[in-house]
Design a protein around this motif. Structure first.
Motif, PDB file in Angstrom:
ATOM      1  N   PHE A  68      16.529  19.045 -15.216  1.00  0.00           N
ATOM      2  CA  PHE A  68      17.127  18.010 -14.382  1.00  0.00           C
ATOM      3  C   PHE A  68      16.929  16.641 -15.023  1.00  0.00           C
ATOM      4  N   LEU A  69      17.925  15.776 -14.863  1.00  0.00           N
ATOM      5  CA  LEU A  69      17.868  14.400 -15.354  1.00  0.00           C
ATOM      6  C   LEU A  69      18.153  13.471 -14.190  1.00  0.00           C
ATOM      7  N   THR A  70      17.314  12.469 -14.031  1.00  0.00           N
ATOM      8  CA  THR A  70      17.553  11.409 -13.062  1.00  0.00           C
ATOM      9  C   THR A  70      17.324  10.093 -13.791  1.00  0.00           C
ATOM     10  N   ALA A  71      18.251   9.163 -13.616  1.00  0.00           N
ATOM     11  CA  ALA A  71      18.122   7.869 -14.282  1.00  0.00           C
ATOM     12  C   ALA A  71      18.709   6.795 -13.391  1.00  0.00           C
ATOM     13  N   GLY A  72      18.219   5.579 -13.567  1.00  0.00           N
ATOM     14  CA  GLY A  72      18.765   4.483 -12.787  1.00  0.00           C
ATOM     15  C   GLY A  72      17.912   3.244 -12.868  1.00  0.00           C
ATOM     16  N   LYS A  73      18.250   2.280 -12.031  1.00  0.00           N
ATOM     17  CA  LYS A  73      17.550   1.004 -12.014  1.00  0.00           C
ATOM     18  C   LYS A  73      16.183   1.118 -11.370  1.00  0.00           C
ATOM     19  N   GLY A  74      16.044   1.996 -10.412  1.00  0.00           N
ATOM     20  CA  GLY A  74      14.746   2.157  -9.780  1.00  0.00           C
ATOM     21  C   GLY A  74      14.600   1.356  -8.508  1.00  0.00           C
ATOM     22  N   SER A  75      13.368   1.161  -8.103  1.00  0.00           N
ATOM     23  CA  SER A  75      13.056   0.527  -6.829  1.00  0.00           C
ATOM     24  C   SER A  75      12.021  -0.563  -7.000  1.00  0.00           C
ATOM     25  N   ALA A  76      12.130  -1.601  -6.207  1.00  0.00           N
ATOM     26  CA  ALA A  76      11.047  -2.571  -6.079  1.00  0.00           C
ATOM     27  C   ALA A  76      10.061  -1.963  -5.084  1.00  0.00           C
ATOM     28  N   ILE A  77       8.767  -2.153  -5.317  1.00  0.00           N
ATOM     29  CA  ILE A  77       7.761  -1.534  -4.456  1.00  0.00           C
ATOM     30  C   ILE A  77       6.680  -2.559  -4.110  1.00  0.00           C
ATOM     31  N   THR A  78       6.251  -2.522  -2.851  1.00  0.00           N
ATOM     32  CA  THR A  78       5.065  -3.259  -2.440  1.00  0.00           C
ATOM     33  C   THR A  78       3.994  -2.236  -2.108  1.00  0.00           C
ATOM     34  N   TYR A  79       2.836  -2.368  -2.761  1.00  0.00           N
ATOM     35  CA  TYR A  79       1.676  -1.502  -2.544  1.00  0.00           C
ATOM     36  C   TYR A  79       0.711  -2.287  -1.659  1.00  0.00           C
ATOM     37  N   THR A  80       0.269  -1.686  -0.547  1.00  0.00           N
ATOM     38  CA  THR A  80      -0.615  -2.392   0.374  1.00  0.00           C
ATOM     39  C   THR A  80      -1.866  -1.575   0.663  1.00  0.00           C
ATOM     40  N   ASN A  81      -3.029  -2.209   0.502  1.00  0.00           N
ATOM     41  CA  ASN A  81      -4.283  -1.630   0.950  1.00  0.00           C
ATOM     42  C   ASN A  81      -4.307  -1.887   2.456  1.00  0.00           C
ATOM     43  N   VAL A  82      -4.117  -0.840   3.242  1.00  0.00           N
ATOM     44  CA  VAL A  82      -3.986  -0.993   4.686  1.00  0.00           C
ATOM     45  C   VAL A  82      -5.250  -1.586   5.303  1.00  0.00           C
ATOM     46  N   GLY A  83      -6.407  -1.252   4.777  1.00  0.00           N
ATOM     47  CA  GLY A  83      -7.667  -1.746   5.317  1.00  0.00           C
ATOM     48  C   GLY A  83      -7.874  -3.233   5.153  1.00  0.00           C
ATOM     49  N   THR A  84      -7.466  -3.785   4.020  1.00  0.00           N
ATOM     50  CA  THR A  84      -7.690  -5.211   3.752  1.00  0.00           C
ATOM     51  C   THR A  84      -6.440  -6.059   3.957  1.00  0.00           C
ATOM     52  N   GLY A  85      -5.264  -5.408   3.899  1.00  0.00           N
ATOM     53  CA  GLY A  85      -4.010  -6.155   3.988  1.00  0.00           C
ATOM     54  C   GLY A  85      -3.557  -6.716   2.659  1.00  0.00           C
ATOM     55  N   ASP A  86      -4.367  -6.581   1.606  1.00  0.00           N
ATOM     56  CA  ASP A  86      -3.986  -7.067   0.281  1.00  0.00           C
ATOM     57  C   ASP A  86      -2.820  -6.239  -0.248  1.00  0.00           C
ATOM     58  N   SER A  87      -1.925  -6.900  -0.987  1.00  0.00           N
ATOM     59  CA  SER A  87      -0.779  -6.175  -1.532  1.00  0.00           C
ATOM     60  C   SER A  87      -0.396  -6.701  -2.903  1.00  0.00           C
ATOM     61  N   ILE A  88       0.323  -5.848  -3.632  1.00  0.00           N
ATOM     62  CA  ILE A  88       0.882  -6.166  -4.945  1.00  0.00           C
ATOM     63  C   ILE A  88       2.322  -5.674  -4.914  1.00  0.00           C
TER      64      ILE A  88
END
Length: 163
Positions: A68-88
């Protein structure tokens, strides 16, 4: 959605292609982001939430014989530490995902471009969340355990950055 082994098994190709990314800037605007919750100890030692913006693959091809092949631009993502609220947050970037499923149920995944790799506790070196730019080769055992065989230097260790 709570992440479990069966969730990832069903989404081996889908998640890898959906979460193609690059950079360390803010997320792109999106009307309906997808949100994924990973309980503490599953992706990181703390509860992690991924908010995924856009990024439907532009190419999704089944070559037969388990390739299988999948290709594309992709996604913007926000990663959040739920305990502290900090995110990247990371911007969407281009990526290609080749997946080859073997007759014994094992698989090989080759990612190129900008990608995030989420390893669970049952994977070699898991749990972890790593953002890579370049070529990443992953072996998937018949039992579903992942091993990152080759990779460029990690661009971002999400769990360490949010600890």
């Amino acid at each position: 959605m709570v992440a479990t082994r069966s969730w990832r098994t069903r989404a081996v190709g889908a998640l890898a292609s959906m979460i193609m990314l690059v950079g360390l800037a803010g997320p792109a605007a999106a009307a309906d982001p997808a949100v994924y919750d990973f309980p503490a100890g599953v992706a990181c030692q703390f509860e992690l939430q991924l908010t995924v913006y856009g990024g439907a693959p532009q190419v999704n091809k089944d070559f037969g014989d388990g390739i299988f092949l999948t290709a594309g631009k992709g996604s913007a993502i926000t990663y959040t530490n739920v305990g502290t609220g900090d995110s990247i947050s990371t911007k969407a970037g281009g990526a290609v995902n080749w997946t080859s499923i073997n007759p014994d149920g094992s698989a090989g995944i080759t990612l190129t471009g900008s990608n995030v790799v989420i390893l669970f506790p049952t994977d070699v070196d898991g749990p972890s969340v790593a953002v890579y730019t370049g070529r990443v080769v992953i072996d998937v055992a018949a039992d579903g355990a992942w091993t990152v065989r080759t990779s460029p230097p990690m661009a971002l260790d999400v769990c360490a950055a949010l600890s």
